[in-house]
Enzyme design. Structure first.
Site, PDB file in Angstrom:
ATOM      1  N   CYS A  94       1.901  -6.396 -11.518  1.00 51.13           N
ATOM      2  CA  CYS A  94       2.959  -5.554 -12.065  1.00 51.13           C
ATOM      3  C   CYS A  94       4.008  -5.164 -11.011  1.00 51.13           C
ATOM      4  CB  CYS A  94       2.334  -4.339 -12.742  1.00 51.13           C
ATOM      5  SG  CYS A  94       3.423  -3.589 -13.940  1.00 51.13           S
ATOM      6  N   HIS A 194      -2.805  -5.861 -16.314  1.00 54.95           N
ATOM      7  CA  HIS A 194      -3.690  -4.730 -16.031  1.00 54.95           C
ATOM      8  C   HIS A 194      -5.008  -4.979 -16.737  1.00 54.95           C
ATOM      9  CE1 HIS A 194      -0.370  -2.622 -14.302  1.00 54.95           C
ATOM     10  NE2 HIS A 194       0.333  -2.718 -15.410  1.00 54.95           N
TER      11      HIS A 194
END
Lengths: 244, 456
Positions: A94, A194
């Site tokens: 991310c 994630h």
């Protein structure tokens, strides 16, 4: 045998359980009798990056970005570039993934310059790409199907010489437009995944470890582990997304 | 206007009746219908009610229950949104239930638990007399976004509450920062000393100064990022609380005894629930009591005698051995359960139920931010761990990587089987479910072992 792992900016890039990737790497080495040393490198701390085998960078909040960039541009960016060129293994998630690219263009038109290790850039938008997602890794990056959760407003576009980590099967991926997800360049693996990424995707976790291990101890092969629980969790989510 | 109010109230009351007849406890739908008919209904219904609004990440329900108990002890006329219906629809429903058909309030006071994101709108409409902010932790990032966004929502809510006395947790650097940005009267409350002897190590949700971004220093910590913070760079530090716990006198299985100081006056209070986070809930309620102007004795009695909200340390008798349900929503909450478990001295079966519906948070990544490694250290006291819920697979993986022996884990896809397994062994059980898992499981447990319906 021992692998040295460097967790970059654990103090600020620690959102969404990304630290679970470190837990996973450590355990999967421990179960095979390989020692690990994890060095935390928070903002302001310095270490000789050339001594590490594997780097992890997670995602963070916008709030701390400013402090982070000051620290990064104080010299760490050059060291990271050198480590990438040296084919060290990086897992970047991310915000950490975006940071390995060239820059981030906010939707108000401001440009933040990043490390530039990978020819890719990110453009901010006011729509969040959020939800469970799934992608198929390219053959050179394990070929496995990864399940996870994405939550980003930045749209990432890959430049020349950077391959996508995989192809989106469900969800948005890099930008919600070109069906690519993540990036692979030398031994840098970047993704929006994630979940955290590694525990439920053991094949990919082992690719990361194997790449780092082969570099440090050529010829070493990781023995397989019993991954029943991991595969069960993976398949549950894969089935759910296939049915949607 | 009046007709609209009447129609909206009527439609809502009717829907509530119908839902009850069907045996359902829907608390949001009736309010939604009413708001469709009359969008400013909540403002109309709340304008003659003196409201306490409780918001923040953790501890809203328990704090509200204690405050409610103070109203009971004071024999004041009040109502509260009991069932955790804490968004605008649910809050509207409860105001309607407590109004006449023409929209006149039946009670003078209200204790309203309010979701952080909903607080800006709810506060604007009900113009509360007191606002309690419990804390701001990382929570369901897919729904709330970053902690700074949550804090911003709460701040707007308070800015929309011009007459409110605001009670703020002095130990939370995020919450305490609200004080300087509002003209309202503020009462700070906090805990002056560490709570646990051997707390789990945690990732701080706010390591850097909210004002200048320098790293905080701490003179002590209670848990998470709560404690005696101080920014060495700009000088922002924990404000001196007017209502505080000055000593933890004893921590028992079912209660905690603490010394408090309230506007300079010392006292000893017993908190009728275990767990370090309930100390904060109690002292926050004490601050609210001061803000409303109740006699101190009433608050002290209430804290010593309140019973918890459903799923918050709620106890069931499984037939000779007990089960306690402790709802968790985020890493901070889960770490507190682990701290509680670490304080137990008897063998216990631990149950984790992880769901990923929107009320739970669709992203279950947070389980990796809670320190389940602590469970591996307690392995002699926890012979078995049961795992259930929609995301039991993820939970089992988390526990495996926390160092729990796979042989100790039992996965149940079905709550009836889980309940049977809990019943057919003899050890006390601690159940840690997420919100929707708790609702489903406790409904089944209430049927099997007795208990209230959730809207009661």
């Amino acid at each position: 045998m021992k692998l040295s792992i460097c967790h970059l900016y654990p103090d600020v890039l620690n959102l969404y359980g990304d630290t679970g990737n470190i837990i996973c790497l450590k355990k999967r080495l421990e179960w095979r009798g390989i020692d690990t040393e994890v060095t935390l490198l928070p903002i302001g701390a310095n270490a000789d990056l050339s001594r590490f085998d594997l780097f992890f960078i997670g995602g963070g909040q916008d709030f701390e970005q400013e402090v982070l960039l000051t620290d990064l541009h104080g010299g760490k960016d050059k060291e990271i570039l050198a480590a990438v060129e040296d084919e060290k293994v990086f897992l970047c998630i991310c915000g950490g993934y975006q940071m390995m690219g060239q820059y981030y263009l906010t939707h108000t038109g401001q440009q933040c310059d990043y490390i530039g290790a990978l020819k890719l850039h990110t453009v901010g938008s006011d729509v969040r790409m959020i939800g469970n997602y799934m992608f198929k890794c390219a053959e050179e990056s394990s070929g496995s199907t990864i399940v996870g959760f994405e939550n980003h407003s930045g749209r990432t576009y890959l430049g020349e010489g950077v391959s996508p980590l995989g192809t989106v099967l469900h969800g948005f991926g890099n930008n919600g437009e070109d069906h690519t997800e993540g990036a692979r360049f030398k031994n840098v693996f970047g993704a929006y995944c994630h979940g955290p990424m590694l525990p439920k995707n053991p094949e990919f976790a082992d690719l990361i470890l194997q790449t780092a291990l082969s570099r440090r101890y050529p010829g070493t092969v990781l023995p397989p582990l019993g991954d029943g629980l991991e595969i069960n969790a993976h398949d549950h989510m894969a089935d759910r997304m296939e049915k949607q | 206007m009046k007709l609209k109010v009447f129609l909206a109230v009527f439609a809502c009351k009717l829907t509530i009746k119908l839902l009850r007849l069907l045996g359902r406890g829907g608390t949001a739908i009736p309010g939604k219908i009413a708001l469709r008919i009359c969008p400013d209904l909540l403002f109309q219904l709340a304008k003659d009610v003196k409201c306490v609004v409780v918001t923040g990440t953790n501890g809203k329900t328990t704090s509200s229950r204690i405050i409610e108990e103070i109203y009971v002890k004071a024999e004041a006329s009040y109502f509260a949104n009991r069932s955790g219906a804490n968004l605008i629809n649910g809050i509207t429903s409860i105001f309607i239930e407590n109004s006449t058909l023409t929209g006149k309030p039946k009670k003078e006071n209200a204790v309203i638990e309010c979701d952080e994101a909903a607080s800006k709108e709810v506060c604007r409409l009900i113009n509360p007399a007191v606002v309690l902010v419990t804390n701001v932790f990382r929570d369901q990032l897919d729904r709330y976004g970053e902690v700074s966004g949550t804090l911003e929502n709460i701040l707007i809510g308070i800015k929309n509450s011009p007459r409110a006395v605001v009670c703020l947790n002095s130990d939370c650097s995020l919450t305490a920062s609200i004080a300087e940005q509002i003209p309202n009267r503020v009462i700070f409350y906090g805990v002056d000393v560490p709570i646990y002897k051997n707390p789990v190590s945690e990732v701080s949700d706010a390591p850097h100064c909210i004002k200048c971004k320098h790293e905080y220093e701490y003179s002590y910590r209670t848990f998470g990022h709560l404690g005696g913070f101080c920014c060495p760079d700009c000088g922002y530090k924990r404000p001196e609380p007017q209502v505080s716990v000055t000593d933890i006198l004893s921590t028992e299985l079912s209660f905690t005894k603490v010394r408090v100081q309230v506007f300079g006056e010392d006292d000893v209070i017993t908190i009728n629930l275990p767990g370090g986070y309930n100390i904060y809930n109690a002292v926050g309620a004490l601050a609210v009591s001061e803000a409303v102007g109740f006699r101190r004795m009433l608050a002290k009695d209430a804290i010593a005698s309140f019973t918890c909200g459903f799923g918050r340390m709620e106890e069931f008798d499984l037939g000779g051995h007990s089960a306690r349900i402790i709802l968790v929503k985020n890493p901070a909450g889960a770490n507190q359960v682990l701290n509680y478990l670490a304080g137990l001295s008897a063998e216990t079966v631990f149950v984790c139920c992880l769901n990923d519906n929107s009320a739970d948070g669709k992203d279950v990544s947070w389980v990796w931010d809670a320190n389940f490694e602590k469970l591996a250290d307690m392995s002699e006291l926890i012979p078995e761990i049961y795992v259930s819920g929609i995301r039991s697979g993820d939970m089992a993986v988390r526990l495996k990587y926390a160092g729990i022996d796979e042989d100790k884990l039992r996965i149940f896809d079905d709550y009836d089987e889980l309940i049977d397994a809990m019943k057919n062994q003899s050890l006390p059980v601690i159940i840690m479910p997420t919100y929707t898992a708790m609702m489903d499981l406790r409904a089944k447990m209430s049927t099997a072992f007795g208990g209230k319906e959730f809207w009661e």
